[in-house]
Motif scaffolding. Sequence first.
Motif, short mmCIF file in Angstrom:
data_model
loop_
_atom_site.label_atom_id
_atom_site.label_comp_id
_atom_site.label_asym_id
_atom_site.label_seq_id
_atom_site.Cartn_x
_atom_site.Cartn_y
_atom_site.Cartn_z
N ASN A 76 0.83 -1.21 0.00
CA ASN A 76 0.00 0.00 0.00
C ASN A 76 0.86 1.26 0.00
OD1 ASN A 76 -2.39 -1.39 -0.06
ND2 ASN A 76 -2.67 -1.34 2.16
N ALA A 77 1.96 1.21 0.77
CA ALA A 77 2.85 2.37 0.81
C ALA A 77 3.46 2.62 -0.56
CB ALA A 77 3.95 2.16 1.85
N ILE A 78 3.81 1.54 -1.25
CA ILE A 78 4.39 1.70 -2.59
C ILE A 78 3.35 2.28 -3.56
CG2 ILE A 78 5.31 0.44 -4.59
CD1 ILE A 78 6.63 -1.47 -2.55
N LEU A 79 2.11 1.76 -3.48
CA LEU A 79 1.05 2.30 -4.34
C LEU A 79 0.82 3.78 -4.08
CD1 LEU A 79 -1.63 -0.56 -4.30
CD2 LEU A 79 -0.09 0.10 -6.16
N LEU A 80 0.79 4.13 -2.79
CA LEU A 80 0.58 5.53 -2.43
C LEU A 80 1.75 6.38 -2.92
CD1 LEU A 80 -1.54 7.14 -0.74
CD2 LEU A 80 0.12 7.08 1.12
N GLY A 81 2.97 5.86 -2.73
CA GLY A 81 4.16 6.56 -3.20
C GLY A 81 4.11 6.80 -4.70
N LEU A 82 3.66 5.77 -5.45
CA LEU A 82 3.51 5.93 -6.90
C LEU A 82 2.49 7.01 -7.21
CD1 LEU A 82 3.56 2.27 -8.32
CD2 LEU A 82 5.23 4.10 -8.69
N GLY A 83 1.41 7.02 -6.43
CA GLY A 83 0.39 8.05 -6.60
C GLY A 83 0.97 9.44 -6.41
N VAL B 191 15.21 15.66 -4.63
CA VAL B 191 14.93 15.69 -3.19
C VAL B 191 13.46 15.38 -2.93
CG1 VAL B 191 14.87 17.15 -1.14
CG2 VAL B 191 16.79 17.31 -2.71
N GLN B 192 12.58 15.98 -3.73
CA GLN B 192 11.14 15.81 -3.52
C GLN B 192 10.68 14.37 -3.76
OE1 GLN B 192 8.80 17.96 -2.27
NE2 GLN B 192 10.67 19.06 -1.74
N MET B 193 11.30 13.68 -4.73
CA MET B 193 10.93 12.29 -4.99
C MET B 193 11.25 11.43 -3.76
SD MET B 193 9.48 11.90 -7.80
CE MET B 193 8.85 13.41 -8.49
N LEU C 9 16.45 2.50 4.04
CA LEU C 9 16.79 1.86 2.78
C LEU C 9 16.14 2.61 1.61
CD1 LEU C 9 18.27 -0.75 1.79
CD2 LEU C 9 16.00 -1.77 1.59
N ALA C 10 14.85 2.95 1.79
CA ALA C 10 14.14 3.66 0.73
C ALA C 10 14.80 5.00 0.45
CB ALA C 10 12.68 3.85 1.12
N THR C 11 15.18 5.71 1.51
CA THR C 11 15.86 6.99 1.34
C THR C 11 17.13 6.82 0.55
OG1 THR C 11 15.09 7.58 3.54
CG2 THR C 11 16.76 8.99 2.57
N PHE C 12 17.91 5.81 0.96
CA PHE C 12 19.20 5.55 0.33
C PHE C 12 19.02 5.21 -1.15
CE2 PHE C 12 22.66 2.61 -0.74
CZ PHE C 12 23.74 3.43 -0.47
N VAL C 13 18.11 4.27 -1.42
CA VAL C 13 17.91 3.81 -2.80
C VAL C 13 17.38 4.94 -3.69
CG1 VAL C 13 16.54 2.29 -4.29
CG2 VAL C 13 17.59 1.40 -2.20
N SER C 14 16.35 5.67 -3.20
CA SER C 14 15.80 6.70 -4.07
C SER C 14 16.78 7.85 -4.25
CB SER C 14 14.45 7.19 -3.57
OG SER C 14 14.61 7.94 -2.42
N ASN C 15 17.61 8.09 -3.22
CA ASN C 15 18.68 9.07 -3.37
C ASN C 15 19.64 8.69 -4.48
OD1 ASN C 15 18.76 11.42 -1.97
ND2 ASN C 15 19.40 10.49 -0.06
N LYS C 16 20.01 7.40 -4.48
CA LYS C 16 20.94 6.90 -5.49
C LYS C 16 20.32 6.96 -6.88
CE LYS C 16 24.92 5.23 -3.85
NZ LYS C 16 25.21 6.48 -3.21
#
Lengths: 296, 274
Positions: A72-79, A219-221, A280-287
């Motif tokens: 659900n978090a991933i779906l919301l994030g995609l939204g 940064v916003q992503m 982990l999400a912060t790290f990955v999306s930062n990369k």
Amino acid sequence: MHKVLSNKLAIFTFVFPGLAFFLFMFVAPVILSFYYSMTDTIAPGLDVNMVGLSNYTELLFHDERFWLSLRNAILLGLGFVLIQHPICIFFAIMLDRIGGKSEKWFRTIFFIPCVISVVVISRMWLTLLDPTFGMFNKLLSVIGLDSLQHVWLGDPNTALGSLLTILIWSGFGWGLLFYYAGVKGIPEDIYEAARLDGAVGFKLHWKMTIPLLKPVIAVQMTLAIVTALKQMETVYLTTNGGPGDSTQFVAVYLYNQAFAASQYGYANAISILFILVCLLATFVSNKLVKGDSIEY
Amino acid sequence: MRPSRKWMLWTFFLLVALVQLFPLLWLANFSIVEASGFFTDKILFWPDAPQWHNYVNAWVDGKFPRYLLNSVVVSAATIILTVVISVSMAYAFTRMQWKGRSVVYSIILLGIMIPIHATLLPNFAIFKELGLTNSYWGLILPYTAVSVPFATFILTGFMKSIPLAVEESAVVDGASIYRIVFRIILPLTMPAVVTVAVSTFLTCWNEFIMAYTFISKDALKTLPFSVMNFAGQYSSDYGSQFAVMVLTSIPAVIIYAIFNEKITKGVTAGAVKG
């Protein structure tokens, strides 16, 4: 000069309080949480029974709800990434173009929902989307779309979408403000130069503004993903994870496990995994999205 | 931009602004509508008999002044603590020379990413043990901890833009480091400090889940709680519930209206300089 700026005592006085806060409010709790996560205690202060890592194995291999809440978090994030942020970027660019007094007025109005408490927002939307007297269904009937009337938050098929709508509405102002700040940081003469080269309208912004906004977008992503993961209050106060588990989120799940289901030990295991997932999400999306100039 | 296109854009923006504001207008409208009015087909309307006593209910039965005082005390203390701590840290991070300063800076910024909901459970245990639950400190401490990382981030970005020459002359005059930071640098960082103060205020004013977890004594609850309390007490009286929600939101909207320009400036400075 150098002597004053490397005064050890002063550095200590300046940094210690903040660091102490960090240790007391973030590090100590995480350590304690890790300890509790290896017990089967039902509430803080009650019997503690060490159970090793069994909470974690249960969580990772047998707990569908945990994975569902991550989904659900991933779906919301995609939204957020695919709907909210493009809207914010569009409005930020247009707001900058509109200029004058109206620029200021619109900016002010768009931000107002951001200063309203999450409790008010949640209760307000609960009544707006209420199936019997809710304004949303009434509006649909006014424009002749009675057939679309719906128990928006009570149907597993529309609950998550409705939640996304609420969050887009309430978070629009912040996103807009950050992108607007980014747009304002682009010097006007760059636009002049691009216009001389024949770029206008949509093409100008697609080729020029968006690439120049890349650091802000990066940064916003990351923030959008983390915001989706951290979702708690709005969910807790509207659907509380339901109906079924269609709007279950990690933070809501762990809260209910700890304080409603008396599974304090297990809930702490969720907390620990939750922190790891966020970092982990912060790290990955930062990369993934990192521009070359921004550091965060 | 051509006038016709400008006009189109203007209309479009006006429509969107209406959509943004509509739920809030509706809330304010129906806070003076009697219960049966909720079932009419009208969208927004001025009721025949405005139910002003809903606001009396909210003020008296909702114990609004009590919760208002709690919110003010907690917010004010948090803002002061956050500003003092963040300004001194930001100064140490931008100007002072010491080993490990970038490491410590990164650690503090981690605080932005760690979800407060994950630290709720252990903090509840710690606060209970230390007797911090059901006290103002039980809210001020976690609110400060949550606000400091973001505040330090904004202030550090802003301080980088202040020329070093400012301090050089002060040092020549023999000013102490504390005097430099709080008498010379602090006034210069005011735009960023205002941004930090306002965003901290909004966090404290609107925060719900920590207050809900750490406070159970009625006399110490903050405003978002009054909405919840009232929803239980007046569960069928939506008009009075809406009145509490309107009253709770007004102070935040006023503060925002006053500092609106400053917030934008602060965010712009922080976002651009990173």
